[in-house]
Design a protein around this motif. Structure first.
Motif, PDB file in Angstrom:
ATOM      1  N   VAL A   1       0.842  -1.200   0.000  1.00  0.00           N
ATOM      2  CA  VAL A   1       0.000   0.000   0.000  1.00  0.00           C
ATOM      3  C   VAL A   1       0.875   1.247   0.000  1.00  0.00           C
ATOM      4  CG1 VAL A   1      -1.605   1.361   1.406  1.00  0.00           C
ATOM      5  CG2 VAL A   1      -2.017  -1.082   1.041  1.00  0.00           C
ATOM      6  N   GLU A   2       1.930   1.233   0.787  1.00  0.00           N
ATOM      7  CA  GLU A   2       2.832   2.376   0.863  1.00  0.00           C
ATOM      8  C   GLU A   2       3.434   2.698  -0.502  1.00  0.00           C
ATOM      9  OE1 GLU A   2       3.177  -0.401   2.833  1.00  0.00           O
ATOM     10  OE2 GLU A   2       2.391   0.406   4.704  1.00  0.00           O
ATOM     11  N   ASP A   3       3.763   1.650  -1.244  1.00  0.00           N
ATOM     12  CA  ASP A   3       4.338   1.843  -2.579  1.00  0.00           C
ATOM     13  C   ASP A   3       3.338   2.512  -3.521  1.00  0.00           C
ATOM     14  OD1 ASP A   3       6.637   0.431  -1.682  1.00  0.00           O
ATOM     15  OD2 ASP A   3       5.735  -1.484  -2.291  1.00  0.00           O
ATOM     16  N   ILE A   4       2.100   2.070  -3.459  1.00  0.00           N
ATOM     17  CA  ILE A   4       1.060   2.644  -4.324  1.00  0.00           C
ATOM     18  C   ILE A   4       0.844   4.110  -3.976  1.00  0.00           C
ATOM     19  CG2 ILE A   4      -1.386   2.560  -4.970  1.00  0.00           C
ATOM     20  CD1 ILE A   4      -1.240  -0.504  -4.365  1.00  0.00           C
ATOM     21  N   ALA A   5       0.736   4.401  -2.694  1.00  0.00           N
ATOM     22  CA  ALA A   5       0.515   5.784  -2.259  1.00  0.00           C
ATOM     23  C   ALA A   5       1.677   6.674  -2.713  1.00  0.00           C
ATOM     24  CB  ALA A   5       0.354   5.842  -0.739  1.00  0.00           C
ATOM     25  N   LYS A   6       2.891   6.207  -2.515  1.00  0.00           N
ATOM     26  CA  LYS A   6       4.067   7.001  -2.912  1.00  0.00           C
ATOM     27  C   LYS A   6       4.076   7.238  -4.421  1.00  0.00           C
ATOM     28  CE  LYS A   6       9.096   7.090  -2.711  1.00  0.00           C
ATOM     29  NZ  LYS A   6      10.305   6.376  -2.302  1.00  0.00           N
ATOM     30  N   GLU A   7       3.838   6.181  -5.202  1.00  0.00           N
ATOM     31  CA  GLU A   7       3.836   6.298  -6.670  1.00  0.00           C
ATOM     32  C   GLU A   7       2.736   7.247  -7.151  1.00  0.00           C
ATOM     33  OE1 GLU A   7       4.960   5.291 -10.712  1.00  0.00           O
ATOM     34  OE2 GLU A   7       5.993   5.007  -8.802  1.00  0.00           O
TER      35      GLU A   7
ATOM     36  N   GLY B   1       1.631   9.741  -5.420  1.00  0.00           N
ATOM     37  CA  GLY B   1       1.872  11.074  -4.865  1.00  0.00           C
ATOM     38  C   GLY B   1       0.864  11.459  -3.794  1.00  0.00           C
ATOM     39  N   VAL B   2       0.381  10.450  -3.061  1.00  0.00           N
ATOM     40  CA  VAL B   2      -0.576  10.712  -1.983  1.00  0.00           C
ATOM     41  C   VAL B   2      -0.083  10.043  -0.702  1.00  0.00           C
ATOM     42  CG1 VAL B   2      -2.536  10.867  -3.588  1.00  0.00           C
ATOM     43  CG2 VAL B   2      -2.013   8.679  -2.482  1.00  0.00           C
ATOM     44  N   SER B   3      -0.684  10.421   0.401  1.00  0.00           N
ATOM     45  CA  SER B   3      -0.318   9.808   1.679  1.00  0.00           C
ATOM     46  C   SER B   3      -1.050   8.472   1.838  1.00  0.00           C
ATOM     47  CB  SER B   3      -0.697  10.740   2.827  1.00  0.00           C
ATOM     48  OG  SER B   3      -2.111  10.821   2.919  1.00  0.00           O
ATOM     49  N   ARG B   4      -0.584   7.666   2.784  1.00  0.00           N
ATOM     50  CA  ARG B   4      -1.280   6.417   3.099  1.00  0.00           C
ATOM     51  C   ARG B   4      -2.701   6.710   3.546  1.00  0.00           C
ATOM     52  NH1 ARG B   4       1.833   2.154   6.708  1.00  0.00           N
ATOM     53  NH2 ARG B   4      -0.322   1.585   6.875  1.00  0.00           N
ATOM     54  N   ALA B   5      -2.875   7.778   4.305  1.00  0.00           N
ATOM     55  CA  ALA B   5      -4.215   8.141   4.779  1.00  0.00           C
ATOM     56  C   ALA B   5      -5.149   8.414   3.602  1.00  0.00           C
ATOM     57  CB  ALA B   5      -4.143   9.353   5.705  1.00  0.00           C
ATOM     58  N   THR B   6      -4.632   9.103   2.595  1.00  0.00           N
ATOM     59  CA  THR B   6      -5.449   9.370   1.406  1.00  0.00           C
ATOM     60  C   THR B   6      -5.782   8.066   0.691  1.00  0.00           C
ATOM     61  OG1 THR B   6      -4.489  11.562   1.139  1.00  0.00           O
ATOM     62  CG2 THR B   6      -5.527  10.588  -0.803  1.00  0.00           C
TER      63      THR B   6
END
Length: 183
Positions: free
Chosen positions: A19-25, A27-32
């Motif tokens: 999940v962290e990888d998807i959020a980073k790619e 350009g959003v936070s994990r919370a988003t």
């Protein structure tokens, strides 16, 4: 986020992406990420719906009951679905290379069953009424048999066992409708 997830899944495999990888790619936070999806599997389900759902292109118009045999109508419908999926090649190859049955990706609720699944069932039901399709086999089983032919053809293409998914799906549907013994 879906596009970012697809890029990562294609590059690293489904299991190699967090999940962290998807959020980073994306350009959003994990919370988003968690505001939109409760888990990574939901992303996978959304990608599957994108491939087979309304986003894949305009829904096919079902032929009128008198325009061709049930087999011909189902074949045209399935060929159209294959063309639309191949038009999203990266997504199609990813989804059909996953080691899961695609019915497991269907989520109850919002989008329910992809249109092509419902259309196949409708055509087969008409075929039963017209006496072209066996009436002694439950409709859900008949529908699943056709959809298994589609899934097998797409999986064989995604895994590069065949070059042309349209030719392959025609063979698979021929086996579905005609069996393996000579007529």
């Amino acid at each position: 986020m879906l596009d970012a997830a697809l890029r990562l899944f294609t590059e690293h495999g489904y299991l190699g992406v967090r999940v962290e990888d998807i959020a980073k790619e994306a350009g959003v936070s994990r919370a988003t990420f968690y505001k939109h999806f409760t888990e990574r599997e939901q992303v996978l389900a959304e990608l599957f719906e994108r491939l087979l759902g309304a986003e894949a292109g305009p829904e096919p118009v079902l032929a009128s009951p008198g325009s061709g045999s049930t087999e011909q109508q189902v074949t045209v419908l399935i060929e159209d679905a294959v063309r639309r999926m191949v038009g999203q090649e990266q997504l199609a190859r990813f989804v059909y290379s996953l080691p899961v049955r695609h019915s497991a990706l269907l989520r109850p609720g919002a989008h329910s069953v992809p249109p092509v699944f419902a259309h196949v069932s409708t055509l087969l039901e008409r075929g039963v009424v017209r006496g072209e399709i066996r009436h002694d086999v439950p409709l859900p089983l008949l529908t699943r048999q056709v959809l298994d032919a589609l899934e097998t053809a797409m999986r064989d293409w995604a895994e590069e066992h065949v070059q042309d998914p349209l030719d392959h799906v025609r063979v698979m549907l021929g086996l579905t409708f005609g069996g393996v013994t000579p007529r």
